[in-house]
Scaffold this active site. Sequence first.
Site, mmCIF file in Angstrom:
data_model
loop_
_atom_site.group_PDB
_atom_site.id
_atom_site.type_symbol
_atom_site.label_atom_id
_atom_site.label_comp_id
_atom_site.label_asym_id
_atom_site.label_seq_id
_atom_site.Cartn_x
_atom_site.Cartn_y
_atom_site.Cartn_z
ATOM 1 N N ARG A 1 0.646 -1.183 0.089
ATOM 2 C CA ARG A 1 0.121 0.170 -0.022
ATOM 3 C C ARG A 1 0.736 1.242 -0.056
ATOM 4 O O ARG A 1 0.680 2.199 -0.501
ATOM 5 C CB ARG A 1 -0.895 -0.081 1.325
ATOM 6 C CG ARG A 1 -1.933 1.024 1.100
ATOM 7 C CD ARG A 1 -3.136 0.874 2.253
ATOM 8 N NE ARG A 1 -3.851 -0.223 1.977
ATOM 9 C CZ ARG A 1 -4.719 -0.529 2.801
ATOM 10 N NH1 ARG A 1 -5.225 0.460 3.606
ATOM 11 N NH2 ARG A 1 -5.430 -1.589 2.651
ATOM 12 N N LYS B 1 0.449 -30.760 -1.345
ATOM 13 C CA LYS B 1 1.520 -31.291 -0.706
ATOM 14 C C LYS B 1 1.863 -32.806 -1.417
ATOM 15 O O LYS B 1 1.017 -33.336 -1.936
ATOM 16 C CB LYS B 1 0.750 -31.653 0.748
ATOM 17 C CG LYS B 1 0.576 -30.544 1.759
ATOM 18 C CD LYS B 1 0.014 -30.900 3.204
ATOM 19 C CE LYS B 1 -0.469 -29.605 4.025
ATOM 20 N NZ LYS B 1 0.668 -28.905 4.598
ATOM 21 N N HIS C 1 -9.842 -28.202 3.338
ATOM 22 C CA HIS C 1 -8.784 -29.396 3.393
ATOM 23 C C HIS C 1 -9.195 -30.714 3.608
ATOM 24 O O HIS C 1 -9.084 -31.627 2.916
ATOM 25 C CB HIS C 1 -7.758 -28.943 4.599
ATOM 26 C CG HIS C 1 -7.261 -27.676 4.660
ATOM 27 N ND1 HIS C 1 -6.987 -26.847 3.137
ATOM 28 C CD2 HIS C 1 -6.686 -26.604 5.257
ATOM 29 C CE1 HIS C 1 -6.701 -25.785 3.585
ATOM 30 N NE2 HIS C 1 -6.487 -25.373 4.636
ATOM 31 N N GLU D 1 -3.271 -29.860 15.037
ATOM 32 C CA GLU D 1 -2.276 -28.884 15.200
ATOM 33 C C GLU D 1 -2.037 -28.467 16.560
ATOM 34 O O GLU D 1 -2.866 -28.768 17.472
ATOM 35 C CB GLU D 1 -2.827 -27.501 14.469
ATOM 36 C CG GLU D 1 -3.276 -27.817 13.083
ATOM 37 C CD GLU D 1 -3.660 -26.552 12.628
ATOM 38 O OE1 GLU D 1 -2.799 -25.699 12.011
ATOM 39 O OE2 GLU D 1 -4.743 -26.138 12.577
ATOM 40 N N ASP E 1 -13.020 -23.521 8.706
ATOM 41 C CA ASP E 1 -11.474 -23.258 8.508
ATOM 42 C C ASP E 1 -10.882 -24.234 7.642
ATOM 43 O O ASP E 1 -9.744 -24.142 6.851
ATOM 44 C CB ASP E 1 -10.680 -22.699 9.789
ATOM 45 C CG ASP E 1 -9.400 -22.320 9.592
ATOM 46 O OD1 ASP E 1 -9.166 -21.519 8.648
ATOM 47 O OD2 ASP E 1 -8.583 -22.888 10.494
ATOM 48 N N HIS F 1 -4.290 -25.400 -0.293
ATOM 49 C CA HIS F 1 -2.729 -25.555 -0.182
ATOM 50 C C HIS F 1 -2.485 -27.266 0.295
ATOM 51 O O HIS F 1 -1.312 -27.644 0.112
ATOM 52 C CB HIS F 1 -1.939 -24.625 0.568
ATOM 53 C CG HIS F 1 -1.969 -24.781 2.336
ATOM 54 N ND1 HIS F 1 -3.301 -24.400 2.770
ATOM 55 C CD2 HIS F 1 -1.351 -25.667 2.909
ATOM 56 C CE1 HIS F 1 -2.991 -24.818 4.064
ATOM 57 N NE2 HIS F 1 -1.972 -25.578 4.427
ATOM 58 N N LYS G 1 -8.821 -19.492 0.201
ATOM 59 C CA LYS G 1 -9.851 -19.343 1.243
ATOM 60 C C LYS G 1 -9.485 -18.371 2.098
ATOM 61 O O LYS G 1 -8.271 -18.118 2.112
ATOM 62 C CB LYS G 1 -9.901 -20.708 1.921
ATOM 63 C CG LYS G 1 -8.817 -21.296 2.731
ATOM 64 C CD LYS G 1 -9.289 -22.551 3.368
ATOM 65 C CE LYS G 1 -8.887 -22.690 4.812
ATOM 66 N NZ LYS G 1 -8.441 -21.654 5.591
ATOM 67 N N LYS H 1 -7.166 -27.453 16.909
ATOM 68 C CA LYS H 1 -6.209 -26.565 17.514
ATOM 69 C C LYS H 1 -5.501 -27.080 18.902
ATOM 70 O O LYS H 1 -6.438 -27.471 19.640
ATOM 71 C CB LYS H 1 -6.496 -25.139 17.424
ATOM 72 C CG LYS H 1 -7.029 -24.765 16.341
ATOM 73 C CD LYS H 1 -5.864 -23.743 15.369
ATOM 74 C CE LYS H 1 -6.176 -23.449 14.194
ATOM 75 N NZ LYS H 1 -5.463 -23.291 13.052
#
Length: 485
Positions: free
Chosen positions: A45, A179, A237, A213, A232, A175, A145, A336
Site C-alpha cells: 500500500r 502437498k 482441506h 495442530e 477453516d 494448499h 480461502k 487446534k
Amino acid sequence: MANSFDMVLFGGGGDLSLRKLIPALYRAFIEGGLAKGTRIFPVCRRQEDADGYLKTAQQALKTHLRDGEYNEKSWKEFSPMLRGVALDISKPDEQWDALVDLLGNDVARTRLFYLAIPPAVFGPCCENLSIKGLIHENSRVVVEKPLGYNAKTSDEINSKIAEFFPEDSIFRIDHYLGKETVQNLLALRFSNVLFEHLWDAKSIDHIQISISETVGLEGRAGFYDDTGALRDMVQNHLLQLLCLIAMESPNSMSARNIRSEKIKVLEALRPLTDNSVDENIVRGQYVAGGLGKELVPGYLEELKASNSTTETFVAIRAHIDNWRWTGVPFYLRTGKRMEKRCAEIVIQYKKVSHRVYQPEAGDVLPNRLVIRLQPEESIKLVLMAKKMDSLTMELQPVELNLTLSDTYDSFKSDAYKRLMLDAADNNSALFIHREEVAAAWAWVDPIIDHWRETNNQPQLYRAGTWGPQASNELLAENGHHWFNP
Ligand code: BG6
C-alpha cells in the site's frame, strides 16, 4: 518448467506472502523451477514499503526458510526478479500506472494475479485490473480461502471474480492439494493394481482423516473466532482429502476429469442435518493445558473474551452413499492445540474372514495403510507376519515403511511452490472448481445452521490432548478408536 511469467502479488507485505509465498518462490528459483526473465511484483500500500521490499523479503526468507536453505549467493541471483510496487487496490488511480508500464502489453506472456488479500477486496481488485486493461487472454487469477462464509457469500465472491475472469483462468488454491504426499496418494491409488481391488466397502472397515495442530490462534483471533474449525479446515482441506480417497478413477489426470469425480463424492456425502448433526459430530474448544513442557492458555483466554462458543476442534462420522462406500464410516477430525502436529489418513482394512491359527499364535490384526502428510511424509502398510525369532508360530504386526522425506532428502517439498508453478504452467488439476466449493458448502451449511439454531455449546478439552472424550466415544459407538500418531 513453465516459460518465464509475470506475477503480481497483491498483499505482498502480508503474512501469507512473507511466510509462504516469497519463500516458495525462492525455493522454486534455487531448484531451477523459475525460468530466466520471470518477474514478481509484490504490491504494497505504501511507497516506502514497496521501496524497501527487498529488505523485507530477505528478512522473511531468513526467518521462514528451513535451516540451510537461505544463502547470499542465491539471494543475489533471485532478488532482481522481485520489484515492489505501491498502489491502493481499491482505487484505480494514477498510482496503478507504474504497474501498467511494468507489465507492458505482451499478450502472449503469462500474467498471474495472486490475491493474497481479504476476500472482501477480491471484487474491487479484479475490477480495477479490468479498468486498467491489465487482464488479457493469458492472465490468470489465483485466490485462496476463505472463499466466503457460507454457500451464499462464497457464491457472491465467485460471481464477482467471474465478471472479470473466465472459470478456466481462476485458480482456487487449497494448499493441502499441493502437498507432495497428497499427490502421492493419487499415484498410489491410480498407478498400482494392488490397491484398486482393495479399495471399497468389501475390504475396508473404516477410514480416518485427521489433521491435528499444536498452534492456537496465532494472532488471527478475529478471523478465527468468526470462522471456527468446521469452516477453516473441514469445508476445504478435509473434504478435499476425503474426495481424493473416495473418488472413482478419473479417465485421465486432466483437471476436468479429476474435478468431476470429486464433485460426485461431495454430492454423495450423506447430509448431516438436525439430530444427525448431534449424533455424528463432536464439537470442541480447548481450555488451558500442558503442551510439551509449556502451559498454554485456553481459547477464551487467548481470545480475551469470556463467551465465545466457536469450535477449535471437530470430529465427524461421515458416510458416502454410493456403491463403493456403503456402510464405511469416514471419520474426519481436526483441532487446534492438540497433542501433536500431524496430518494423517488411516485406511483400516477388515479382519481376515477366517482365522486359521491356534489362539497361541496371538491376535490377527487387520491391515492398515497409513498415509502421513506431515510433519514427515510417509506411507506405511501394517501387515501381519510370523515372529522370526520364535520357534513356535507367533504372529506380529510389521510395517512396510516408505519414508519419502528421507528418500528425497534434498528436495524441499512445498505446497505453495508446487501450486504457483502449476498456475504459471496453466495446469489446474490441483485447483478447486467453483462447483466443488459450492458442493462443499452445501454439506457444511446445514451443520452450522443446526449449531446456531440449537445454541450448541462446544465440549471442552485440555490443550495438549487429542480433543474431548466425546470424540473417542463417537468412534467407540462403532467399535473403533482413533489411531493417534
Ligand atoms: C489454514 C488454516 O488453511 O491451514 C489454518 O486457516 C491452519 O488455521 C492451516 O493452521 C494448516 O495448514 P498446514 O499446512 O500447516 O497444516
